[in-house]
Design a protein around this motif. Structure first.
Motif, mmCIF file in Angstrom:
data_model
loop_
_atom_site.group_PDB
_atom_site.id
_atom_site.type_symbol
_atom_site.label_atom_id
_atom_site.label_comp_id
_atom_site.label_asym_id
_atom_site.label_seq_id
_atom_site.Cartn_x
_atom_site.Cartn_y
_atom_site.Cartn_z
ATOM 1 N N LYS A 25 -39.625 -13.147 13.680
ATOM 2 C CA LYS A 25 -39.979 -12.454 12.440
ATOM 3 C C LYS A 25 -41.488 -12.235 12.372
ATOM 4 C CE LYS A 25 -38.617 -10.785 8.429
ATOM 5 N NZ LYS A 25 -38.157 -11.659 7.344
ATOM 6 N N LYS A 26 -42.264 -13.230 12.783
ATOM 7 C CA LYS A 26 -43.729 -13.107 12.804
ATOM 8 C C LYS A 26 -44.162 -12.039 13.812
ATOM 9 C CE LYS A 26 -47.945 -15.890 13.250
ATOM 10 N NZ LYS A 26 -48.477 -17.263 13.533
ATOM 11 N N SER A 27 -43.522 -12.015 14.973
ATOM 12 C CA SER A 27 -43.848 -11.012 15.996
ATOM 13 C C SER A 27 -43.534 -9.613 15.490
ATOM 14 C CB SER A 27 -43.043 -11.286 17.270
ATOM 15 O OG SER A 27 -43.332 -12.555 17.794
ATOM 16 N N TYR A 28 -42.387 -9.474 14.838
ATOM 17 C CA TYR A 28 -42.008 -8.169 14.285
ATOM 18 C C TYR A 28 -43.028 -7.707 13.246
ATOM 19 C CZ TYR A 28 -39.518 -4.658 11.589
ATOM 20 O OH TYR A 28 -39.182 -3.500 10.935
ATOM 21 N N THR A 29 -43.456 -8.609 12.393
ATOM 22 C CA THR A 29 -44.431 -8.264 11.352
ATOM 23 C C THR A 29 -45.740 -7.780 11.967
ATOM 24 O OG1 THR A 29 -43.476 -9.877 9.814
ATOM 25 C CG2 THR A 29 -45.735 -9.160 9.373
ATOM 26 N N LYS A 30 -46.218 -8.487 12.987
ATOM 27 C CA LYS A 30 -47.480 -8.120 13.636
ATOM 28 C C LYS A 30 -47.398 -6.761 14.318
ATOM 29 C CE LYS A 30 -49.405 -12.688 14.718
ATOM 30 N NZ LYS A 30 -49.782 -13.607 15.840
ATOM 31 N N ASN A 31 -46.245 -6.478 14.922
ATOM 32 C CA ASN A 31 -46.133 -5.296 15.776
ATOM 33 C C ASN A 31 -45.589 -4.052 15.083
ATOM 34 O OD1 ASN A 31 -46.538 -6.074 18.931
ATOM 35 N ND2 ASN A 31 -45.804 -7.841 17.769
ATOM 36 N N PHE A 32 -44.699 -4.229 14.116
ATOM 37 C CA PHE A 32 -43.966 -3.061 13.620
ATOM 38 C C PHE A 32 -43.871 -2.898 12.114
ATOM 39 C CE2 PHE A 32 -41.872 -4.441 17.645
ATOM 40 C CZ PHE A 32 -42.307 -3.394 18.443
ATOM 41 N N LEU A 33 -44.188 -3.931 11.344
ATOM 42 C CA LEU A 33 -43.910 -3.861 9.910
ATOM 43 C C LEU A 33 -44.676 -2.742 9.225
ATOM 44 C CD1 LEU A 33 -42.368 -5.140 7.566
ATOM 45 C CD2 LEU A 33 -44.338 -6.635 7.175
ATOM 46 N N TYR A 34 -45.874 -2.468 9.688
ATOM 47 C CA TYR A 34 -46.726 -1.516 8.982
ATOM 48 C C TYR A 34 -46.796 -0.158 9.677
ATOM 49 C CZ TYR A 34 -47.994 -5.881 6.781
ATOM 50 O OH TYR A 34 -47.933 -7.091 6.128
ATOM 51 N N THR A 35 -45.769 0.170 10.435
ATOM 52 C CA THR A 35 -45.709 1.486 11.070
ATOM 53 C C THR A 35 -44.538 2.276 10.505
ATOM 54 O OG1 THR A 35 -45.465 2.662 13.175
ATOM 55 C CG2 THR A 35 -44.312 0.561 12.966
ATOM 56 N N ASP A 36 -44.703 3.583 10.431
ATOM 57 C CA ASP A 36 -43.621 4.453 9.963
ATOM 58 C C ASP A 36 -42.725 4.917 11.108
ATOM 59 O OD1 ASP A 36 -44.495 4.335 7.321
ATOM 60 O OD2 ASP A 36 -45.887 6.009 7.589
ATOM 61 N N ASP A 37 -43.148 4.634 12.330
ATOM 62 C CA ASP A 37 -42.360 5.059 13.491
ATOM 63 C C ASP A 37 -41.129 4.166 13.657
ATOM 64 O OD1 ASP A 37 -44.254 6.995 14.091
ATOM 65 O OD2 ASP A 37 -45.441 5.603 15.323
#
Length: 241
Positions: A25-37
């Motif tokens: 979950k932490k990895s996902y947040t760092k890598n993808f949470l704030y992208t619209d792609d």
């Protein structure tokens, strides 16, 4: 989701807390949470022919009630992916986290939560004691449908993905489809009809994780850990990098 005539969904045993999930979950947040792609994960399993099947699945979300479950969209008329899932629901996922320099290889099994009018061979298991499997997964399916944007919903009116020859242009006329609420004052609402057809085509492809291989390559040598679910308990073992 299956109709009442489909096989009974298995009851899910309560596992110990998944030690790998906070990291994922932490990895996902760092890598993808704030992208619209859209976020894609590589998937592989075995076809009936014995050949390897490979797909890129669009990740939707984690299941709040149980971190072992991941959600992906699936069209009922997607003959390529649906066929490969039916031939072998056991599959592996490969998920690279480029920003945080981490890698996850997931081993698990696919289930299909379809509209109540559809019948599938692999209905998802029961998650909570409060709701039946059918009720729970239909709520999740509707929740994820509402979360899709208008263009993503419109794609569920299109012909089967990847098939050739390509369909005529008219088959892709619907390119934006808002989420609608039925109007009881109207006997026939074409917008509502199209919406309902698309929603009935929308399935949740549900993946239940049974093993996680985690590689952290921020240091040298890298650190590799394997988490395996055995007798409802997660066992962690260090492995060579």
């Amino acid at each position: 989701m299956s109709s009442p005539s489909s096989p009974t969904s298995p009851i899910l045993a309560s596992p110990s807390p998944a030690p790998w999930f906070p990291m994922l979950k932490k990895s996902y947040t760092k890598n993808f949470l704030y992208t619209d792609d859209p976020v894609y994960i590589s998937m592989a399993n075995i076809k009936r022919s014995g050949d390897v099947s490979m797909h890129c699945l669009q990740f939707l979300s984690f299941l709040e009630d149980d971190p072992r479950f991941l959600h992906f969209p699936l069209a009922m008329n997607d003959n390529l992916l649906m066929g490969d899932i039916k031939s072998d629901p056991n599959a592996r996922l490969s998920w690279t986290m480029p920003k945080s320099k981490e890698y996850y290889k997931l081993t698990g099994r696919f289930y299909i939560a379809s509209a109540p009018i559809q019948v599938t061979r692999f209905p998802p298991p029961r998650v909570t004691n409060e709701l039946s499997a059918q009720e729970f997964w239909e709520k999740e399916r509707q929740k994820q449908w509402k979360a899709l944007d208008d263009k993503a919903r419109a794609m569920f009116t299109w012909p089967s993905r990847g098939e050739m020859p390509k369909a005529d242009k008219v088959a892709f006329t619907c390119q934006s489809l808002k989420h609608t609420v039925p109007d009881p004052r109207k006997k026939t609402d074409e917008t509502q009809v199209v919406h309902d057809i698309a929603m009935d085509n929308f399935c949740l492809l549900v993946y239940k994780v049974s093993e996680v291989e985690y590689l952290d390559y921020t240091s040298f040598p890298p650190k590799r850990t394997v988490y395996t679910l055995k007798d409802s308990r997660w066992i962690a073992k260090e492995a060579n990098p």
